[in-house]
Design an enzyme around this catalytic site. Structure first.
Site, mmCIF file in Angstrom:
data_model
loop_
_atom_site.group_PDB
_atom_site.id
_atom_site.type_symbol
_atom_site.label_atom_id
_atom_site.label_comp_id
_atom_site.label_asym_id
_atom_site.label_seq_id
_atom_site.Cartn_x
_atom_site.Cartn_y
_atom_site.Cartn_z
ATOM 1 N N HIS A 119 -21.676 27.798 -7.723
ATOM 2 C CA HIS A 119 -21.612 26.557 -6.849
ATOM 3 C C HIS A 119 -20.733 27.055 -5.593
ATOM 4 C CE1 HIS A 119 -17.498 25.212 -7.562
ATOM 5 N NE2 HIS A 119 -17.882 25.622 -8.766
ATOM 6 N N ASP A 131 -13.042 29.556 -6.971
ATOM 7 C CA ASP A 131 -13.955 28.602 -7.547
ATOM 8 C C ASP A 131 -14.721 27.847 -6.352
ATOM 9 O OD1 ASP A 131 -14.786 26.630 -9.309
ATOM 10 O OD2 ASP A 131 -13.182 25.015 -8.874
ATOM 11 N N GLU A 165 -21.340 20.918 -7.431
ATOM 12 C CA GLU A 165 -20.521 20.963 -8.865
ATOM 13 C C GLU A 165 -19.338 20.179 -9.045
ATOM 14 O OE1 GLU A 165 -17.936 22.671 -12.151
ATOM 15 O OE2 GLU A 165 -17.733 22.596 -9.924
ATOM 16 N N GLU A 166 -18.531 20.275 -7.908
ATOM 17 C CA GLU A 166 -17.241 19.447 -8.028
ATOM 18 C C GLU A 166 -17.484 17.951 -8.154
ATOM 19 O OE1 GLU A 166 -14.718 21.010 -8.730
ATOM 20 O OE2 GLU A 166 -14.751 22.963 -7.842
ATOM 21 N N GLU A 192 -17.916 30.756 -13.301
ATOM 22 C CA GLU A 192 -17.199 29.793 -13.132
ATOM 23 C C GLU A 192 -15.791 30.337 -13.028
ATOM 24 O OE1 GLU A 192 -16.182 26.839 -12.136
ATOM 25 O OE2 GLU A 192 -17.616 25.943 -11.906
ATOM 26 N N HIS A 268 -7.697 25.072 -7.443
ATOM 27 C CA HIS A 268 -7.995 23.827 -6.618
ATOM 28 C C HIS A 268 -6.864 23.365 -5.649
ATOM 29 C CE1 HIS A 268 -11.322 21.639 -9.108
ATOM 30 N NE2 HIS A 268 -11.676 22.938 -8.739
#
Length: 741
Positions: A119, A131, A165-166, A192, A268
């Site tokens: 993603h 990510d 995806e998030e 991932e 993140h």
């Protein structure tokens, strides 16, 4: 019909290597830097829906041109799915999110496909290099390598670059439930990250189909997998989810879930940048495709399973919380305390048995060895009875110690705990203990950063418990040495000294939980929303409104380290849940956590929410059907709270069966891409026999502006400037509108 189950022995005769094409490391790095150069890529943003999509399509068109004269074809499809489905704790709905699906197959066509998934979207305020931009970068290069082959592939593959995806895994759901190619997918690999860099771990496989992991083990040059990690992740102890669940549950197909796990402290955050993904990590990930070829290139290997599917092994892959930035502090302090208590207890037990009972030390030592063996046998029976694959761990802790004891029984009886016996005994236990140390490292590598970002109650106690259990497990087959030793006073004195020293250092504030050190940042995570809240009564009139900076602390320390720097953020402005309002009257799911609300001027987004009740009618079966239309930003949430006596009988979402989020509340998270129409939905209420003054239901709509001009305000920017460098305040603008009906 394809047979996807059965022993692995019939698969190996059909394994064949189809290519030794070159996988360019420099190309992957270039793609990674290009994708992340646009900044954060939340769903609905121009960065995600236009810039990144256009870049990927541009690269894919180049690859398509390369394959034109070869034996394999490349087909590209840009999908913009719309749908809704149930997620843990509620529902999610989406409209026109982005998927780029690339089909690579022989020009004669392929009946069976393997799916590789990455993603390219991110959370707000993070560039998302690990990510999950790095996975998309490596998939581009693998696709280029395969498209350049001079021999036809035996089966086909789909490379899915998904753009949502998030947001509760929406894009993968749109592909697997709506795309025509999905019916031909026989297996998948999901790429991932729950950390930044390091080795990529296979932490989920299946469902069932054990040959899948055997195929991975056969093809990967340096396989790295753990069934213990899988069972920990699937137990929901780690607050995370991946597209693996979507393909497994909605597609009913087997697959492999790989992820970076190291350095989850900056996952993140703004620190998830390309420069932190080491070349060694990219190179090692390339080893899934074959041996090295030169300093900057890696040979790729494609393993195809005849008669089943094609597998492409690829992946790029205060005192409180002092351990967050100083992990060994907790190991020394908690570990010495736990070890000291164990040694002290058994020393007292030895003296009691020796003095009062007259029992020989050797007999007591053997007794405690047998007790430890019995406990591990109990664990083995429990794990096996519950179908846990992790049962192999207690099996190792039973088989090796038992075999070692039997082999050394004569030596023990003749000479007791001699040096020879001690050395041979430790060698006999080396294999299970070394493996156990690897598992413990895995647990700490994942749980330490997770405990520091998940607002778990008393994380210090949780970590101390993990350390204590680790010491108990490690000491289980060494306890009898306490009974064989003449004295333990020096050991107890050393452990007591270590504990006392570290306790004093921690109490004096020598270890600070956070750091902005560029070589290893450990940021404190804070969410800040500049929000405006408006509450309407039954007549549609505004009964109250306010605005402020709503601050959420992600970890357990709250604002205790922030208040000395920003005095306005203190306990006097902590919020309380307003029980009569959906989600406590705040615009986000963290409304039930520790929050602070600092008054500020109202926000005025250029794209305000437009919420409209289109119709309200009674049905023939006695319910009240209400239909709504909402226009607003790309991220919105709908909260429903039923009043006393009312019940929700049906709604537009998913399978039309409402699912409670809390006792009386329902939650629907909505996301849309570009050029999406208005969000229309309905629900039916079974009204109460006697309607109270508050009506049947409270409906709240929250909006979140994660990007663009509406994301920032003057007050928000001023507050961000005041936060210390060791903090990562992720910020945006939001609104909350509540209506009663």
């Amino acid at each position: 019909m394809l047979v996807l189950m059965g022993p692995c022995t019939w698969i190996w005769p059909y394994l064949s290597i189809f290519s030794d094409s070159l996988y360019a490391l420099s190309g992957t790095r270039k793609h990674l830097e290009r994708i992340t150069s646009v900044g954060p890529r939340p769903v609905g943003s121009r960065e995600n829906e236009v810039l990144t999509v256009n870049f990927l399509l541009e690269q894919i068109e180049h690859i398509k041109a390369i394959s034109a004269s070869g034996p394999n074809s490349v087909t590209v499809d840009v999908q913009r799915p719309t749908g809704s489905y149930k997620i843990p704790g509620g529902f999610t709905s989406y409209c026109k999110v982005s998927n780029i699906a690339v089909r690579l197959e022989p020009k004669a066509g392929a009946q069976h496909l393997m799916l590789a998934n990455c993603h390219f979207d991110t959370v707000a305020n993070s560039p998302g290099a690990s990510d999950d931009a790095v996975s998309c970068a490596v998939m581009l290069e693998v696709l280029r390598s395969l498209a350049s082959l001079s021999t036809p592939l035996r089966h086909g593959a789909v490379f899915l670059f998904n753009g949502a995806e998030e947001t509760s895994l929406q894009a993968s759901h749109g592909f697997i439930t709506q795309h025509p190619w999905a019916k031909q997918v026989r297996a998948f690999i999901n790429l991932e990250a729950v950390g930044v860099g390091g080795k990529e771990l296979v932490f989920q496989t299946g469902p069932e189909n054990p040959w899948l992991i055997q195929a991975y083990n056969h093809a990967a040059k340096h396989p790295f997998a753990s069934v213990v990690g899988q069972e920990i992740f699937q137990s929901r102890l780690i607050p995370s989810d991946t597209d693996f669940r979507i393909y497994r549950d909605f597609g009913n197909i087997p697959g492999i879930d790989l992820a970076f796990i190291e350095n989850g402290f900056i996952y993140h955050t703004k620190y998830d940048t390309p420069d932190r993904i080491l070349t060694d990590s990219i190179q090692r990930a390339g080893e899934y495709f074959g041996p090295y070829s030169g300093a900057s290139q890696i040979r790729t290997k494609i393993v195809w399973v005849e008669g089943s599917f094609s597998v492409i092994n690829l992946k790029l892959q205060g005192v409180e919380e002092d351990w967050y930035n100083n992990f060994y502090t907790c190991m020394f302090m908690y570990g010495s305390a736990a070890t000291g208590m164990i040694v002290l207890f058994h020393t007292l037990s030895k003296n009691l048995y020796g003095v009062r009972c007259g029992v020989r030390r050797l007999e007591v030592g053997e007794l405690y060895f047998d007790v430890s063996l019995l406990l591990w046998c109990g664990a083995l029976v429990y794990f096996t009875a519950n179908g846990l694959c992790s049962a192999y761990v207690p099996m190792l802790m039973v088989a090796f110690p038992l075999a070692t004891k039997l082999l050394l029984a004569r030596e023990f009886k003749l000479r007791g705990a001699s040096v020879k016996y001690s050395v041979l005994y430790q060698l006999g236990l080396a294999l299970p203990y070394v493996h156990f140390m690897f598992l413990i490292w895995l647990v700490f590598e994942v749980f330490t950063p997770t405990l520091g970002r998940s607002n778990i109650y008393l994380p210090d106690v949780v970590l101390a418990t993990i350390v204590t259990l680790t010491i108990l497990f490690f000491s289980s087959f060494f306890l009898h040495f306490i009974y064989l030793a003449r004295s333990t006073k020096w050991l107890l004195a050393g452990l007591g000294t270590v504990f006392t020293v570290f306790l004093l250092l921690v109490s004096c504030g020598m270890f600070f939980p956070y750091t902005a050190d560029p070589s290893g940042p450990r940021p404190k995570r804070v969410f800040i929303q500049h929000t405006t809240r408006i509450f309407h009564d039954l007549d549609g009139q505004v009964e109250s409104r306010d605005s402020g900076l709503w601050i959420n602390s992600v970890d357990y320390t709250g604002m205790q380290h922030i208040t000395p720097i920003i005095p306005e953020i203190n306990d006097t402005i902590m919020t309380n849940c307003q029980e009569d309002r959906p989600f406590c009257g705040y615009p986000w799911f963290r409304s039930d956590k520790s929050n602070w609300y600092l008054p500020a001027p109202e926000v005025s987004p250029k794209s305000p929410v437009e919420f409209q009740l289109l119709s309200k009618e009674e049905t023939k079966w006695g319910t009240v059907k209400m239909t709504f239309e909402v226009k607003g930003p790309s991220h919105m949430s709908l909260y429903l709270m039923l009043h006393r006596g009312a019940s929700l009988s049906s709604w537009w979402f998913g399978d039309a069966t409402p699912q409670l989020y809390l006792a009386r509340e329902y939650s629907i998270f909505y996301t849309h891409g570009l050029d999406a129409p208005a969000w229309n939905f309905w629900f039916e209420i079974q009204p109460p026999r006697e309607e109270g003054p508050e009506g049947m239901i409270s409906v709240a709509i929250s909006s979140h502006y994660y990007f663009g001009e509406d994301q920032r305000t003057v007050q928000l920017d001023d507050m961000l400037q005041r936060f210390p460098k060791w903090a990562f305040p992720s910020s945006w603008v939001s609104t909350y509108h509540m209506y009663r009906y």
